[in-house]
Design a protein around this motif. Structure first.
Motif, PDB file in Angstrom:
ATOM      1  N   GLU A   1       0.802  -5.518  -6.880  1.00  0.00           N
ATOM      2  CA  GLU A   1       2.171  -5.966  -7.155  1.00  0.00           C
ATOM      3  C   GLU A   1       2.178  -7.176  -8.079  1.00  0.00           C
ATOM      4  O   GLU A   1       2.997  -7.273  -8.992  1.00  0.00           O
ATOM      5  N   ARG A   2       1.271  -8.111  -7.839  1.00  0.00           N
ATOM      6  CA  ARG A   2       1.166  -9.284  -8.706  1.00  0.00           C
ATOM      7  C   ARG A   2       0.791  -8.843 -10.121  1.00  0.00           C
ATOM      8  O   ARG A   2       1.341  -9.333 -11.106  1.00  0.00           O
ATOM      9  N   GLY A   3      -0.138  -7.904 -10.226  1.00  0.00           N
ATOM     10  CA  GLY A   3      -0.548  -7.405 -11.530  1.00  0.00           C
ATOM     11  C   GLY A   3       0.598  -6.738 -12.278  1.00  0.00           C
ATOM     12  O   GLY A   3       0.756  -6.936 -13.486  1.00  0.00           O
ATOM     13  N   GLU A   4       1.402  -5.966 -11.568  1.00  0.00           N
ATOM     14  CA  GLU A   4       2.569  -5.333 -12.191  1.00  0.00           C
ATOM     15  C   GLU A   4       3.537  -6.396 -12.723  1.00  0.00           C
ATOM     16  O   GLU A   4       4.065  -6.277 -13.826  1.00  0.00           O
ATOM     17  N   ALA A   5       3.768  -7.433 -11.933  1.00  0.00           N
ATOM     18  CA  ALA A   5       4.668  -8.508 -12.352  1.00  0.00           C
ATOM     19  C   ALA A   5       4.091  -9.262 -13.551  1.00  0.00           C
ATOM     20  O   ALA A   5       4.820  -9.626 -14.482  1.00  0.00           O
ATOM     21  N   LEU A   6       2.787  -9.473 -13.547  1.00  0.00           N
ATOM     22  CA  LEU A   6       2.138 -10.160 -14.666  1.00  0.00           C
ATOM     23  C   LEU A   6       2.227  -9.327 -15.943  1.00  0.00           C
ATOM     24  O   LEU A   6       2.491  -9.866 -17.028  1.00  0.00           O
ATOM     25  N   ALA A   7       2.007  -8.026 -15.825  1.00  0.00           N
ATOM     26  CA  ALA A   7       2.105  -7.148 -16.993  1.00  0.00           C
ATOM     27  C   ALA A   7       3.524  -7.166 -17.558  1.00  0.00           C
ATOM     28  O   ALA A   7       3.719  -7.230 -18.777  1.00  0.00           O
ATOM     29  N   LYS A   8       4.511  -7.144 -16.685  1.00  0.00           N
ATOM     30  CA  LYS A   8       5.903  -7.197 -17.135  1.00  0.00           C
ATOM     31  C   LYS A   8       6.188  -8.515 -17.847  1.00  0.00           C
ATOM     32  O   LYS A   8       6.856  -8.560 -18.876  1.00  0.00           O
ATOM     33  N   ARG A   9       5.658  -9.614 -17.317  1.00  0.00           N
ATOM     34  CA  ARG A   9       5.854 -10.932 -17.931  1.00  0.00           C
ATOM     35  C   ARG A   9       5.234 -10.966 -19.327  1.00  0.00           C
ATOM     36  O   ARG A   9       5.828 -11.491 -20.269  1.00  0.00           O
ATOM     37  N   CYS A  10       4.046 -10.392 -19.466  1.00  0.00           N
ATOM     38  CA  CYS A  10       3.402 -10.336 -20.782  1.00  0.00           C
ATOM     39  C   CYS A  10       4.267  -9.538 -21.752  1.00  0.00           C
ATOM     40  O   CYS A  10       4.453  -9.955 -22.908  1.00  0.00           O
ATOM     41  N   GLU A  11       4.803  -8.418 -21.295  1.00  0.00           N
ATOM     42  CA  GLU A  11       5.673  -7.606 -22.149  1.00  0.00           C
ATOM     43  C   GLU A  11       6.915  -8.390 -22.570  1.00  0.00           C
ATOM     44  O   GLU A  11       7.370  -8.279 -23.707  1.00  0.00           O
ATOM     45  N   GLU A  12       7.474  -9.175 -21.659  1.00  0.00           N
ATOM     46  CA  GLU A  12       8.645  -9.994 -21.991  1.00  0.00           C
ATOM     47  C   GLU A  12       8.314 -10.991 -23.098  1.00  0.00           C
ATOM     48  O   GLU A  12       9.083 -11.171 -24.046  1.00  0.00           O
TER      49      GLU A  12
END
Length: 73
Positions: free
Chosen positions: A39-50
């Motif tokens: 879950e943390r990894g998914e949130a981190l990936a989304k943040r990078c995309e942002e």
């Protein structure tokens, strides 16, 4: 991993995401810890995309502005 993802810059989010992936690939974690890392990894990936989307928009705006200045019409 204590800092909220929303406060991380691109490089910090990317680096932490790399660490999360390494931990998950190593295995040996219990299910709850693995899910929390996922879950943390998914949130981190989304943040990078942002961050990347924001950078892309800034570049496109700068290029558009440069084109407007170079247009003699």
């Amino acid at each position: 991993m204590s800092q909220p993802v929303s406060e991380l810059g691109y490089e910090a989010a990317r680096d932490e995401l790399t660490d999360v992936v390494k931990m998950l690939e190593q295995g040996g974690l219990d299910l709850d810890h693995s899910l929390a890392l996922w879950e943390r990894g998914e949130a981190l990936a989304k943040r990078c995309e942002e961050h990347l989307a924001g950078a892309r928009a800034r570049v496109e705006k700068a290029l558009s502005h440069a084109d407007d200045e170079g247009d003699p019409s």
